[in-house]
Design a protein around this motif. Structure first.
Motif, PDB file in Angstrom:
ATOM      1  N   THR A  48       0.828  -1.212   0.000  1.00 55.23           N
ATOM      2  CA  THR A  48       0.000   0.000   0.000  1.00 55.23           C
ATOM      3  C   THR A  48       0.861   1.261   0.000  1.00 55.23           C
ATOM      4  N   VAL A  49       1.909   1.271   0.840  1.00 54.68           N
ATOM      5  CA  VAL A  49       2.822   2.430   0.896  1.00 54.68           C
ATOM      6  C   VAL A  49       3.479   2.636  -0.475  1.00 54.68           C
ATOM      7  N   ALA A  50       3.962   1.541  -1.067  1.00 54.41           N
ATOM      8  CA  ALA A  50       4.649   1.626  -2.365  1.00 54.41           C
ATOM      9  C   ALA A  50       3.678   2.072  -3.462  1.00 54.41           C
ATOM     10  N   ALA A  51       2.457   1.519  -3.465  1.00 50.84           N
ATOM     11  CA  ALA A  51       1.474   1.863  -4.499  1.00 50.84           C
ATOM     12  C   ALA A  51       1.083   3.339  -4.389  1.00 50.84           C
ATOM     13  N   ARG A  52       0.953   3.834  -3.160  1.00 48.92           N
ATOM     14  CA  ARG A  52       0.569   5.232  -2.960  1.00 48.92           C
ATOM     15  C   ARG A  52       1.659   6.172  -3.482  1.00 48.92           C
ATOM     16  N   LYS A  53       2.917   5.824  -3.218  1.00 49.02           N
ATOM     17  CA  LYS A  53       4.034   6.693  -3.630  1.00 49.02           C
ATOM     18  C   LYS A  53       4.315   6.593  -5.128  1.00 49.02           C
ATOM     19  N   LEU A  54       4.184   5.378  -5.673  1.00 52.83           N
ATOM     20  CA  LEU A  54       4.575   5.159  -7.068  1.00 52.83           C
ATOM     21  C   LEU A  54       3.408   5.309  -8.041  1.00 52.83           C
ATOM     22  N   GLY A  55       2.171   5.107  -7.552  1.00 52.04           N
ATOM     23  CA  GLY A  55       1.010   5.212  -8.422  1.00 52.04           C
ATOM     24  C   GLY A  55       0.923   4.116  -9.470  1.00 52.04           C
ATOM     25  N   ASP A  56       1.610   2.986  -9.221  1.00 51.27           N
ATOM     26  CA  ASP A  56       1.645   1.894 -10.195  1.00 51.27           C
ATOM     27  C   ASP A  56       1.638   0.566  -9.434  1.00 51.27           C
ATOM     28  N   PRO A  57       0.508  -0.170  -9.465  1.00 52.37           N
ATOM     29  CA  PRO A  57       0.415  -1.423  -8.692  1.00 52.37           C
ATOM     30  C   PRO A  57       1.480  -2.451  -9.064  1.00 52.37           C
ATOM     31  N   GLU A  58       1.817  -2.558 -10.374  1.00 57.65           N
ATOM     32  CA  GLU A  58       2.827  -3.542 -10.785  1.00 57.65           C
ATOM     33  C   GLU A  58       4.190  -3.197 -10.199  1.00 57.65           C
ATOM     34  N   GLU A  59       4.542  -1.907 -10.251  1.00 60.22           N
ATOM     35  CA  GLU A  59       5.815  -1.462  -9.687  1.00 60.22           C
ATOM     36  C   GLU A  59       5.814  -1.660  -8.168  1.00 60.22           C
ATOM     37  N   ALA A  60       4.655  -1.428  -7.553  1.00 55.82           N
ATOM     38  CA  ALA A  60       4.526  -1.607  -6.101  1.00 55.82           C
ATOM     39  C   ALA A  60       4.726  -3.074  -5.716  1.00 55.82           C
ATOM     40  N   LYS A  61       4.226  -4.006  -6.568  1.00 57.75           N
ATOM     41  CA  LYS A  61       4.449  -5.441  -6.310  1.00 57.75           C
ATOM     42  C   LYS A  61       5.937  -5.757  -6.347  1.00 57.75           C
ATOM     43  N   ASP A  62       6.634  -5.201  -7.354  1.00 58.99           N
ATOM     44  CA  ASP A  62       8.082  -5.430  -7.470  1.00 58.99           C
ATOM     45  C   ASP A  62       8.806  -4.908  -6.236  1.00 58.99           C
ATOM     46  N   VAL A  63       8.437  -3.698  -5.806  1.00 57.07           N
ATOM     47  CA  VAL A  63       9.089  -3.092  -4.638  1.00 57.07           C
ATOM     48  C   VAL A  63       8.829  -3.944  -3.399  1.00 57.07           C
ATOM     49  N   THR A  64       7.600  -4.419  -3.232  1.00 58.43           N
ATOM     50  CA  THR A  64       7.260  -5.260  -2.065  1.00 58.43           C
ATOM     51  C   THR A  64       8.145  -6.503  -2.034  1.00 58.43           C
ATOM     52  N   GLN A  65       8.304  -7.125  -3.201  1.00 60.09           N
ATOM     53  CA  GLN A  65       9.173  -8.307  -3.285  1.00 60.09           C
ATOM     54  C   GLN A  65      10.615  -7.941  -2.946  1.00 60.09           C
TER      55      GLN A  65
END
Length: 199
Positions: A48-65
């Protein structure tokens, strides 16, 4: 007799009842069930933090991993005495988000430069691999700097703050920020010249 998946499920269930402190200690000790439990507890938060900052769910998934892989590989660097595992993971998340934003801005610059250069000009010599190696070298050199110099340069590089903004955030005089920036950059320049000469 239980199968492997039943044993794992029981282990995860047992870990679920552990406190954050016990979970953190198990994580440092290399207990994989603690990694699974940390992901179960905080994976959604980090996404959620990554998606909010990046605005891109796919990129947020990568960051989470990347956060969990990086945390697991660097688990010896986590000190439970200095804060919770959750806080440490969120700190790593902010660094990975900054890295993703830097990559994104570099990509945009590369696309713009390629558009300006046109098809007739010679392509640049640096390969994507060279760029990654350069980035890793720079990050490595940043890690070697004294704490205050490193903190100032990280705020400048990763958060794009001006020296005045860094002074305001840290409470240090502007002159101190300027001298830390200059000394840090000089030290990195010397180190990179030495490393470059060794190849």
């Amino acid at each position: 007799m239980w199968g492997g998946s039943q044993v794992l499920a029981a282990t995860v269930a047992a870990v679920s009842t552990d406190s954050d402190e016990e979970l953190g200690q198990g994580f440092v000790d290399g207990d994989e069930s603690c990694l699974n439990e940390a992901y179960r507890r905080w994976g959604a938060l980090i996404f959620t933090v990554a998606a909010r900052k990046l605005g891109d769910p796919e990129e947020a998934k990568d960051v989470t991993q990347q956060v969990f892989v990086g945390a697991w590989r660097g688990r010896k660097g986590y000190d439970p005495q200095r804060g919770s595992l959750k806080t440490w993971l969120v700190g790593i998340t902010h660094k990975k988000i900054a890295d993703a934003l830097i990559r994104r801005s570099r990509h945009l610059r590369d696309v713009e430069a390629a558009g300006r250069a046109g098809a007739s000009e010679t392509p640049p010599h640096e390969s994507p691999t060279d760029a990654v190696v350069d980035y890793v070298l720079l990050a490595d050199e940043l890690d070697r700097l004294p704490e205050q110099q490193r903190a100032v340069l990280e705020m400048a590089f990763y958060e794009d703050l001006t020296q005045a903004q860094i002074a305001e955030r840290t409470g240090l005089p502007l002159g101190t920020i300027k001298s830390n920036t200059r000394r840090g950059l000089m030290r990195m320049k010397k180190r990179l010249e030495v490393d470059g000469g060794a190849h």
